[in-house]
Design a protein around this motif. Structure first.
Motif, short mmCIF file in Angstrom:
data_model
loop_
_atom_site.label_atom_id
_atom_site.label_comp_id
_atom_site.label_asym_id
_atom_site.label_seq_id
_atom_site.Cartn_x
_atom_site.Cartn_y
_atom_site.Cartn_z
N CYS A 58 0.85 -1.18 0.00
CA CYS A 58 0.00 0.00 0.00
C CYS A 58 0.89 1.23 0.00
O CYS A 58 1.75 1.38 0.87
N VAL A 59 0.70 2.08 -0.98
CA VAL A 59 1.44 3.33 -1.07
C VAL A 59 0.42 4.45 -0.89
O VAL A 59 -0.60 4.48 -1.57
N ILE A 60 0.71 5.37 0.03
CA ILE A 60 -0.18 6.52 0.24
C ILE A 60 0.63 7.78 -0.02
O ILE A 60 1.73 7.94 0.49
N GLU A 61 0.05 8.66 -0.83
CA GLU A 61 0.67 9.95 -1.10
C GLU A 61 -0.28 11.04 -0.63
O GLU A 61 -1.44 11.07 -1.01
N ALA A 62 0.23 11.90 0.23
CA ALA A 62 -0.56 13.03 0.74
C ALA A 62 0.07 14.32 0.22
O ALA A 62 1.29 14.45 0.17
N ARG A 63 -0.79 15.25 -0.15
CA ARG A 63 -0.32 16.53 -0.67
C ARG A 63 -0.72 17.66 0.27
O ARG A 63 -1.87 18.10 0.27
N PRO A 64 0.23 18.13 1.08
CA PRO A 64 -0.06 19.26 1.97
C PRO A 64 -0.23 20.54 1.15
O PRO A 64 0.40 20.71 0.12
N ARG A 65 -1.09 21.43 1.63
CA ARG A 65 -1.29 22.72 0.96
C ARG A 65 0.04 23.48 0.94
O ARG A 65 0.64 23.70 1.98
N GLY A 66 0.46 23.87 -0.24
CA GLY A 66 1.66 24.67 -0.38
C GLY A 66 2.95 23.93 -0.05
O GLY A 66 3.98 24.55 0.18
N GLY A 67 2.92 22.61 -0.02
CA GLY A 67 4.12 21.84 0.32
C GLY A 67 4.37 20.73 -0.67
O GLY A 67 3.61 20.51 -1.61
N LYS A 68 5.46 20.02 -0.44
CA LYS A 68 5.81 18.90 -1.29
C LYS A 68 5.01 17.66 -0.88
O LYS A 68 4.71 17.48 0.30
N PRO A 69 4.69 16.80 -1.84
CA PRO A 69 3.95 15.57 -1.52
C PRO A 69 4.75 14.67 -0.58
O PRO A 69 5.98 14.65 -0.63
N ILE A 70 4.04 13.92 0.24
CA ILE A 70 4.65 12.97 1.16
C ILE A 70 4.17 11.59 0.76
O ILE A 70 2.97 11.35 0.67
N GLY A 71 5.10 10.67 0.53
CA GLY A 71 4.74 9.32 0.16
C GLY A 71 5.24 8.32 1.19
O GLY A 71 6.35 8.45 1.69
N VAL A 72 4.41 7.35 1.51
CA VAL A 72 4.78 6.29 2.46
C VAL A 72 4.31 4.95 1.89
O VAL A 72 3.41 4.89 1.06
N THR A 73 4.95 3.87 2.37
CA THR A 73 4.63 2.52 1.90
C THR A 73 4.43 1.60 3.08
O THR A 73 5.14 1.70 4.08
N GLY A 74 3.48 0.69 2.95
CA GLY A 74 3.27 -0.38 3.94
C GLY A 74 3.20 -1.71 3.23
O GLY A 74 2.63 -1.81 2.14
N LYS A 75 3.83 -2.73 3.83
CA LYS A 75 3.82 -4.08 3.25
C LYS A 75 3.34 -5.05 4.31
O LYS A 75 3.73 -4.96 5.47
N ALA A 76 2.48 -6.01 3.90
CA ALA A 76 1.97 -7.01 4.83
C ALA A 76 1.37 -8.17 4.05
O ALA A 76 1.31 -8.15 2.82
N ASP A 77 0.90 -9.18 4.79
CA ASP A 77 0.27 -10.34 4.17
C ASP A 77 -1.16 -10.03 3.71
O ASP A 77 -1.67 -10.70 2.83
N LYS A 78 -1.79 -9.06 4.34
CA LYS A 78 -3.17 -8.68 4.01
C LYS A 78 -3.20 -7.21 3.59
O LYS A 78 -2.46 -6.39 4.10
N VAL A 79 -4.11 -6.89 2.68
CA VAL A 79 -4.22 -5.52 2.16
C VAL A 79 -4.55 -4.54 3.28
O VAL A 79 -3.96 -3.46 3.35
N ASP A 80 -5.48 -4.89 4.16
CA ASP A 80 -5.87 -3.99 5.24
C ASP A 80 -4.69 -3.71 6.18
O ASP A 80 -4.52 -2.58 6.64
N ASP A 81 -3.88 -4.72 6.46
CA ASP A 81 -2.72 -4.53 7.33
C ASP A 81 -1.68 -3.63 6.67
O ASP A 81 -1.07 -2.78 7.31
N ALA A 82 -1.47 -3.82 5.36
CA ALA A 82 -0.52 -2.97 4.64
C ALA A 82 -1.00 -1.52 4.64
O ALA A 82 -0.21 -0.59 4.86
N ALA A 83 -2.30 -1.31 4.44
CA ALA A 83 -2.86 0.05 4.46
C ALA A 83 -2.75 0.66 5.85
O ALA A 83 -2.44 1.85 5.98
N ARG A 84 -2.97 -0.12 6.88
CA ARG A 84 -2.86 0.37 8.26
C ARG A 84 -1.42 0.81 8.57
O ARG A 84 -1.19 1.86 9.15
N LYS A 85 -0.45 0.00 8.14
CA LYS A 85 0.97 0.36 8.36
C LYS A 85 1.31 1.66 7.64
O LYS A 85 1.96 2.54 8.21
N ALA A 86 0.88 1.77 6.39
CA ALA A 86 1.16 2.99 5.63
C ALA A 86 0.47 4.20 6.24
O ALA A 86 1.05 5.29 6.35
#
Length: 114
Positions: A58-86
């Motif tokens: 699961c890769v999540i990218e957040a775009r703060p107002r007036g700032g650079k994007p922030i990207g994070v990654t989560g890896k797990a055996d289940k999709v929900d767990d990967a999203a929770r980690k990210a």
């Protein structure tokens, strides 16, 4: 704040995966929503129908107002767990980013005001 969800075909086989992940991510970052313009979530199964350790990403990218994007990654055996980690990692990064900006706002010292 706009929310966009993307996935590959092997992940979408699970029921309501997009709604579950969107609700969980929104809950984790709720206090930052007014400071973000967009959040994109990308989930994938690296090796498709084969099973393996940490094969859901699961890769999540957040775009703060007036700032650079922030990207994070989560890896797990289940999709929900990967999203929770990210989402947890994103929350920590946003706390650090916005916490710093709050700490560096200075009010004029009373004895220096003219």
């Amino acid at each position: 704040m706009q929310f966009q969800f993307n996935s590959d075909s092997s992940v979408m086989g699970t029921e309501n995966v997009s709604e579950r992940i969107e609700a969980m991510v929104r809950e984790k970052i709720a206090r930052f929503e007014d400071r973000l313009t967009r959040v994109e979530v990308h989930v994938s199964d690296v090796n498709g129908s084969k099973h393996g350790a940490d094969d859901k990403h699961c890769v999540i990218e957040a775009r703060p107002r007036g700032g650079k994007p922030i990207g994070v990654t989560g890896k797990a055996d289940k999709v929900d767990d990967a999203a929770r980690k990210a989402a947890n990692t994103l929350t920590q990064r946003l706390e650090r980013l916005f916490g710093k900006s709050e700490r560096h706002k200075h009010d004029a010292r009373p004895d220096k005001v003219m």
